[in-house]
Design a protein around this motif. Structure first.
Motif, PDB file in Angstrom:
ATOM      1  N   TYR A  60       0.779  -1.297  -0.113  1.00 36.88           N
ATOM      2  CA  TYR A  60       0.154   0.000   0.094  1.00 36.88           C
ATOM      3  C   TYR A  60       0.894   1.387  -0.039  1.00 36.88           C
ATOM      4  CZ  TYR A  60       0.536   0.765   5.023  1.00 36.88           C
ATOM      5  OH  TYR A  60       1.134   1.009   6.444  1.00 36.88           O
ATOM      6  N   LEU A  61       2.095   1.189   0.225  1.00 36.42           N
ATOM      7  CA  LEU A  61       3.134   2.486   0.280  1.00 36.42           C
ATOM      8  C   LEU A  61       3.826   2.465  -1.233  1.00 36.42           C
ATOM      9  CD1 LEU A  61       4.339   3.022   3.833  1.00 36.42           C
ATOM     10  CD2 LEU A  61       2.517   4.204   2.609  1.00 36.42           C
ATOM     11  N   PRO A  62       4.262   3.636  -1.606  1.00 39.71           N
ATOM     12  CA  PRO A  62       5.051   3.609  -2.673  1.00 39.71           C
ATOM     13  C   PRO A  62       6.408   3.547  -2.361  1.00 39.71           C
ATOM     14  CG  PRO A  62       4.378   5.680  -2.106  1.00 39.71           C
ATOM     15  CD  PRO A  62       3.650   4.997  -1.351  1.00 39.71           C
ATOM     16  N   GLN A  63       7.422   3.058  -3.175  1.00 37.56           N
ATOM     17  CA  GLN A  63       8.831   2.665  -2.889  1.00 37.56           C
ATOM     18  C   GLN A  63       9.587   3.615  -2.209  1.00 37.56           C
ATOM     19  OE1 GLN A  63      10.785  -0.119  -2.718  1.00 37.56           O
ATOM     20  NE2 GLN A  63       8.775  -1.053  -3.009  1.00 37.56           N
ATOM     21  N   ASP A  64       9.494   4.991  -2.618  1.00 40.65           N
ATOM     22  CA  ASP A  64      10.042   5.962  -1.853  1.00 40.65           C
ATOM     23  C   ASP A  64       9.847   6.250  -0.318  1.00 40.65           C
ATOM     24  OD1 ASP A  64       7.740   6.942  -2.788  1.00 40.65           O
ATOM     25  OD2 ASP A  64       8.241   9.005  -2.777  1.00 40.65           O
ATOM     26  N   GLU A  65       8.368   6.039   0.013  1.00 41.12           N
ATOM     27  CA  GLU A  65       8.251   5.967   1.377  1.00 41.12           C
ATOM     28  C   GLU A  65       8.812   4.873   2.282  1.00 41.12           C
ATOM     29  OE1 GLU A  65       3.912   6.855   1.330  1.00 41.12           O
ATOM     30  OE2 GLU A  65       4.254   8.933   0.609  1.00 41.12           O
ATOM     31  N   ILE A  66       8.861   3.832   1.518  1.00 42.42           N
ATOM     32  CA  ILE A  66       9.209   2.544   2.078  1.00 42.42           C
ATOM     33  C   ILE A  66      10.620   2.575   2.625  1.00 42.42           C
ATOM     34  CG2 ILE A  66       9.690   0.091   1.563  1.00 42.42           C
ATOM     35  CD1 ILE A  66       7.021   0.138   0.486  1.00 42.42           C
ATOM     36  N   GLN A  67      11.239   3.188   1.452  1.00 42.42           N
ATOM     37  CA  GLN A  67      12.640   3.626   1.745  1.00 42.42           C
ATOM     38  C   GLN A  67      13.042   4.597   3.021  1.00 42.42           C
ATOM     39  OE1 GLN A  67      15.558   1.988   0.474  1.00 42.42           O
ATOM     40  NE2 GLN A  67      14.069   0.769  -0.562  1.00 42.42           N
ATOM     41  N   GLN A  68      12.138   5.386   3.151  1.00 40.49           N
ATOM     42  CA  GLN A  68      12.279   6.481   4.230  1.00 40.49           C
ATOM     43  C   GLN A  68      12.065   5.897   5.801  1.00 40.49           C
ATOM     44  OE1 GLN A  68      10.410  10.480   3.899  1.00 40.49           O
ATOM     45  NE2 GLN A  68      10.052   9.822   1.694  1.00 40.49           N
TER      46      GLN A  68
END
Length: 711
Positions: free
Chosen positions: A14-22
Motif C-alpha cells: 500500500y505504500l510507494p517505494q520512496d516512502e518505504i525507503q524512508q
C-alpha cells in the motif's frame, strides 16, 4: 524473527517505494541509536520499535507514522535531540516522536501525578497531530504483549493504567482490534488464573458447539444466496474480558453467556444491509426491543452497523451484526482508516467523518484541560468521559447531539456551548417545560432557555454526568467565588480603614504595592480575595497599611482598627456570604458574622451556641446588619407537637401555602398512639412573615407546642 525486510515487503502492498525507503532509513537510524541497549527480555532494544511499526502496518498507517514508531524512544533513551531528528527526517516526524516520548526527564513524588502529567502532554500533542495517539496505542500494545519480563506489581500497575486509559482511548477512536487485545492482555495480567480458566472453557465450548455454529451459519448463508444478496456470514468470537464482565455484572454462569451465538454479515453497500436485515428477520423471529440502527445514527467513535437479536431453533438467541466491508474496516481500525483511505488517494466519507469526530473530541479534551484545577482532576474527567453508552437528542434546528447514557439537560446545554450551559435557566423537551435535572432519552428535541445574568448552580454537580459540564461548572463557580471574595474583601477592608478616615482608593501611591511585596502577593485582587475568604484578617491588613502610610516599621493590631460600624447584608451576595444551617438566621434576627477560612462570612443568629466556639478568636467575628431592601427567601426550621389524625399533612401544607410560604422539607415522628412531632423546613421572607405563619398554625385545633429550631 521479524526483520525490516519482512516489514518492507508488507508495506509494498500500500505504500510507494520512496516512502518505504524512508521507513527503512528510520529503522537503521534507530538501530544505530539504540546500539548496545537491550529489553528486559534480553532482546536487542530495536525489536520493540520494529514491532510497533508492524502493528501500525496492519492498520495501513502512513509512512510518517511508521517512521515515528521506529524513532519513538530515540529522544528519551539516547542522546539524540528533537532538532537532530527534524533535520534528518523532517519536522512532522520529529513532532510525532516528541509527542509520543514519555516525560521521564521530570521526576514526580507521586506516580499518579506522573501518569496524569504524561497524559496531559499527550493530549496537547494529539491536538497538533492525532497520529500521536495511534503510535502511542501501538507502543502500549507491544509493551503489553511483552509484560512477562516485569515484576508482578509493575505488571499490575501497567495493566490497570492500560485498562483505565489506553483501552478506553482505543474504544473512543473506534480502533476495535487494538482495544480488544489491550483489554484481554490487561485482564490476563490483573487476573491470570481467572483469564486462564475462561480461556480453557471458551476453547472447550467452541469445540462442543462447532456443529451448531456451522448449521446456523449455513442456514443464514443459504437464505442470503436464495435472495441473490452477495454477502459473507462469519462467526463472531467473544473476548475474555467481555465474558468475565457479563458473568460478574449480570450474575450469569459461563454456560449462559456462551449460549448466545454471534454472527457478522458483511456486504458491499448500505442498501444491501437493510435488505439482509429483512431476510434474517424472515428466517428467524426477532427479539422485540433488541434492534439497533447504528448506520443511520453512528456511535460517537464513528462505528456503524445494524444489530439485531433473533430467536433461533429451540429458542436459542442469535446476535447478528450487519455492515458493509468499509464499515468493518472502520470498526476494526477506527480513526486509522482515515489514513488507510488517504493512502489510496480517496477521501472516504466514513473515514473523514471519524477523523472529524476525533478532532472534535480532542478539542473537548483541551477545553477540559483549561478548566481543570490540576492534572489529577483532569484525568478523572477524562476517565468518566471516555467510555459512554450514547444517546442521541436533537437541537431545535434538527442537528443530532451525542451524549452519554444518563445525561441531563445541563449536560446538553454545555455540549452545545459553555456559555449556554453557564447561562441556562430552563428547558423545553419536545415543547414542554422540564427541570434542568431531567435525564434525557434518545429522540428528544431540546430547546434551552438562557438569561444574561444567570450563573451555574453548585447543586448541578450532583446530577451532571459529562466531564465537559462538570469541569465547566467547577471553573465557573471557582471564578464566581473568586470575584465575590474580592468584592467582600474590599468591603471589609474599607470598613476597617474608615475608622482611620481613609480607604483603599485614598491611600498614597506605593503603600499598597509595598504591602503586596511584603506579603509576596502578585496583585491587589489576591490580597482582597484572601481577606474575603478569611485567610487574612481585615483589621490586621488595615493596621499595616496605616503603618506603612505613616512610615512605621512594625504593625500592631489594635482594637481601634476594628471595622467601623456593622456590615450590611441582603442575602444576595453569592458564595462568600453563607447562612448557618445550625440556627437558620432570618431578616429581623440579630446576627453576627464569623469569617471562616476558605468560605467567607458565615451568618449566625446572635444567640447561636456555635458562636461560643469562636469567642477566643474575636478578630473573626463581625457585627452584621440586614439591608432594608431584601428580595430573597430564607429557610427556617419549626417543630410542632400535635395530636395525630388523618389529613394532617394536607391541612398544614394548605395553611402554609395560603400564607405565601413554601415547604422545603417535612418529616413526622410518632411519639405515641395519640401524639406526633412534625419537623418543618419552610422558605420565608423575614421574621415578621414567620410570626404570621406561626400565629395561623396556633389557630389549628389539636396543635400544641410550636418552636423554632436552632442553636
Amino acid at each position: 524473527m521479524f526483520t525490516i525486510d519482512d516489514l518492507a515487503d508488507r508495506l509494498g502492498g500500500y505504500l510507494p517505494q520512496d516512502e518505504i525507503q524512508q521507513v527503512k532509513r528510520a529503522f537503521y537510524y534507530a538501530e544505530q541509536a539504540h546500539d548496545g541497549q537491550r529489553r528486559r527480555s534480553g532482546e536487542p532494544y530495536v525489536t520493540h520499535p520494529l514491532a510497533v511499526a508492524n502493528i501500525l502496518a496492519n492498520m495501513h498507517m502512513d509512512h510518517q507514522s511508521l517512521m515515528a514508531a521506529m524513532l519513538h524512544d530515540v529522544i528519551e533513551d539516547t542522546g539524540v535531540g528533537k532538532d537532530a531528528l527534524a533535520e534528518q527526517f523532517g519536522k512532522p516526524v520529529a513532532e510525532l516522536v516528541d509527542g509520543v516520548s514519555k516525560l521521564t526527564q521530570i521526576t514526580f513524588e507521586d506516580k499518579a501525578v506522573a501518569q496524569a502529567e504524561n497524559f496531559q502532554k499527550m493530549v496537547l500533542a494529539m491536538s497538533r497531530d492525532i497520529r500521536v495517539i495511534i503510535v502511542k496505542l501501538a507502543d502500549r500494545l507491544h509493551n503489553m504483549r511483552t509484560l512477562g519480563a516485569l515484576r508482578p506489581e509493575k505488571k499490575r500497575r501497567i495493566a490497570r493504567e492500560t485498562l483505565e486509559i489506553y483501552a478506553r482511548i482505543a474504544s473512543r477512536l473506534g480502533i476495535n482490534t487494538i482495544r480488544v487485545e489491550l483489554e484481554d492482555l490487561s485482564f490476563q495480567a490483573l487476573h491470570p488464573m481467572r483469564a486462564e480458566r475462561i480461556k480453557r472453557a471458551v476453547s472447550s465450548a467452541r469445540g462442543n458447539r462447532r456443529s451448531a455454529i456451522r448449521q446456523l451459519q449455513a442456514a443464514l448463508q443459504k437464505s442470503l444466496d436464495d435472495e441473490g444478496l452477495p454477502a459473507t456470514v462469519v462467526g463472531r468470537q467473544k473476548h475474555l474480558l467481555s465474558i468475565y464482565k457479563k458473568m460478574r455484572d449480570q450474575r450469569k454462569s459461563f454456560a449462559e453467556i456462551m449460549d448466545v451465538f454471534g454472527f457478522r454479515i458483511l456486504c458491499d453497500d448500505v442498501d444491501s444491509c437493510y435488505r439482509i436485515l429483512g431476510v434474517v428477520h424472515n428466517l428467524y423471529k426477532p427479539v422485540p426491543g433488541r434492534f439497533k440502527d447504528y448506520i443511520a445514527i453512528p456511535k460517537a467513535n464513528g462505528y456503524q452497523s445494524l444489530h439485531t437479536t433473533l430467536f433461533g431453533s429451540g429458542g436459542m438467541p442469535i446476535e447478528v451484526q450487519i455492515r458493509t466491508r468499509e464499515m468493518e474496516a472502520m470498526a476494526n481500525n477506527g480513526i486509522a482508516a482515515h489514513w488507510l483511505y488517504k493512502a489510496g488517494q480517496t477521501q472516504h466519507p466514513i473515514a473523514e467523518g471519524s477523523h472529524a469526530r476525533a478532532r472534535a473530541w480532542v478539542k473537548g479534551l483541551l477545553e477540559m484541560q483549561r478548566h481543570a484545577g490540576d492534572s489529577l482532576e483532569f484525568i478523572e474527567h477524562v476517565k468518566n468521559d471516555l467510555f459512554p453508552d450514547d444517546i442521541y437528542v436533537f437541537t431545535p434546528k434538527g442537528d443530532i447531539m451525542e451524549l452519554p447514557q444518563g445525561a441531563t439537560v445541563i449536560d446538553f446545554a454545555y455540549s452545545v456551548h459553555t456559555d449556554i450551559g453557564n447561562s441556562c435557566i430552563a428547558c423545553r423537551i419536545d415543547r414542554h417545560l422540564a427541570p434542568l435535572s431531567t435525564r434525557l432519552e434518545s429522540g428528544q428535541t431540546l430547546d434551552i432557555i438562557t438569561a444574561p445574568g444567570a450563573r451555574p448552580n453548585l447543586a448541578w454537580l450532583n446530577f451532571v454526568v459529562t466531564a465537559k459540564a462538570r469541569s465547566a461548572i467547577r471553573h465557573a463557580l471557582k471564578h464566581q467565588q473568586q470575584t465575590e471574595a474580592v468584592q467582600l474583601g474590599r468591603r471589609l477592608l474599607n470598613k476597617t480603614l474608615a475608622n482611620a478616615e481613609t480607604s483603599l482608593e485614598e491611600l498614597p501611591e506605593g503603600v499598597l504595592d509595598a504591602l503586596l511585596a511584603e506579603l509576596a502577593l502578585k496583585n491587589e485582587d489576591a490580597l482582597l480575595e484572601s481577606i474575603g475568604l478569611g485567610t487574612r484578617v481585615a483589621h490586621v491588613i488595615a493596621r499595616r497599611l496605616i503603618d506603612l502610610q505613616q512610615g512605621k516599621e512594625k504593625s500592631v493590631a489594635t482594637p481601634e482598627a476594628r471595622p467601623h460600624g456593622p456590615i450590611v447584608i441582603s442575602g444576595a451576595e453569592g458564595m462568600v456570604i453563607k447562612f448557618a444551617r445550625c440556627c437558620h438566621p432570618l431578616p429581623g434576627d440579630t446576627v453576627i458574622g464569623h469569617l471562616s477560612v476558605g468560605k467567607g462570612i458565615v451568618v449566625h443568629r446572635a444567640e447561636c451556641r456555635n458562636l461560643r466556639e469562636h469567642k477566643d478568636d474575636p478578630d473573626k467575628l463581625f457585627a452584621l446588619e440586614w439591608s432594608n431592601d431584601i428580595q430573597e427567601d430564607f429557610p427556617v426550621a419549626l417543630r410542632l407537637e400535635l395530636e395525630s389524625r388523618r389529613g394532617l399533612v394536607a391541612e398544614l401544607a394548605g395553611l402554609i401555602t395560603d400564607a405565601d410560604a413554601n415547604i422545603e422539607r417535612i418529616g413526622i415522628e410518632e411519639r405515641d398512639a395519640r401524639l406526633s412531632t412534625v419537623n418543618l423546613t419552610l422558605s420565608v421572607r423575614n421574621r415578621i412573615h414567620l410570626a404570621r405563619i406561626i400565629k395561623r398554625l396556633r389557630n389549628l385545633p389539636h396543635v400544641g407546642k410550636i418552636s423554632r429550631v436552632g442553636n
